[in-house]
Design an enzyme around this catalytic site. Sequence first.
Site: not given
Length: 308
Positions: A33, A95, A118, A175
């Site tokens: 991270d 993103n 994900v 999705h």
Amino acid sequence: MKKITIVGSGRVGESTAHNLAKAELCREIMLIDIKEGMPQGTALDIQESAPIFEFDTKLSGSNDLAAMADSQMVIVTAGVPRKPGMSRSDVLDTNLAVIDGIVDAMLKVAPQAMLLMVTNPVDVLTYAVAKRSRWPRNRVFGMAGVLDSARMASFIAMETGFSVKDISAMVLGGHGDTMVPMTRYTTINGIPIAHFMSDDRIERIVKRTREGGAEILSLRKTGSAYDAPAAAVASMVDAISRNRRQILPAVAMLEGEYGLEDICMGVPVVFGERGLERVIELPLSDAEAEEFRRSAEHVRADLARLRG
């Protein structure tokens, strides 16, 4: 597997790491991270639960993407989560930049790894990874269908009172709001749900399944779902790590299946030790095929932004 890296040690990444460790699906888990101390602290916290849950998996954390070296799988949960009122597509631009950096690092230090996406919008970002990496589709896939199907099965159990262990659900498509819950392929101990439920009740479940993530987001206000997504990821890793050749719905690059090419969509696939071993093409009714086509159009709209 010897080593799995999870990029992003937020709620989804943390819960995923704990699930993988408890199931001992690999010998080592690396959490990465950008926040200093966060992956290290998360890894140590989970590691200290090992005597209680009795697992020997070793966990560590880093702020350097180079720490993913020698991973057999990289799971990407990093990125900006959506807020109430936002769609999954609203976080695409931010993103995408995060994902590009992760793929470039993988190409240098883990060029043979599989990548399980994900981060949302998962269909588009899985496609972006496939194109940037140029890896075959067996090594690049996304998590969505397992989660959506689990939500649908949960809602059916809530509605009918039957054991969730007997319920098998299938959700295809993108999705998002245009996902395609396949009620015809959804059963309770092998019996179609239409035997137990009226069309109106089934339609309510379909609607709730499509809005499952948004429902949790609206209730929590400050955070989206993480336990169910992490469980879905763990089930996919289990199928691969243990070479189960299990059929699960997942985001895959289509190569002519369902009449589509050059697009990533949720479809049933076989998972084994090589990753995504093959796509299963279900026969669709005219109505189901039309819903799948509309879902593909929605994904292609986001892909147009990607290419632009």
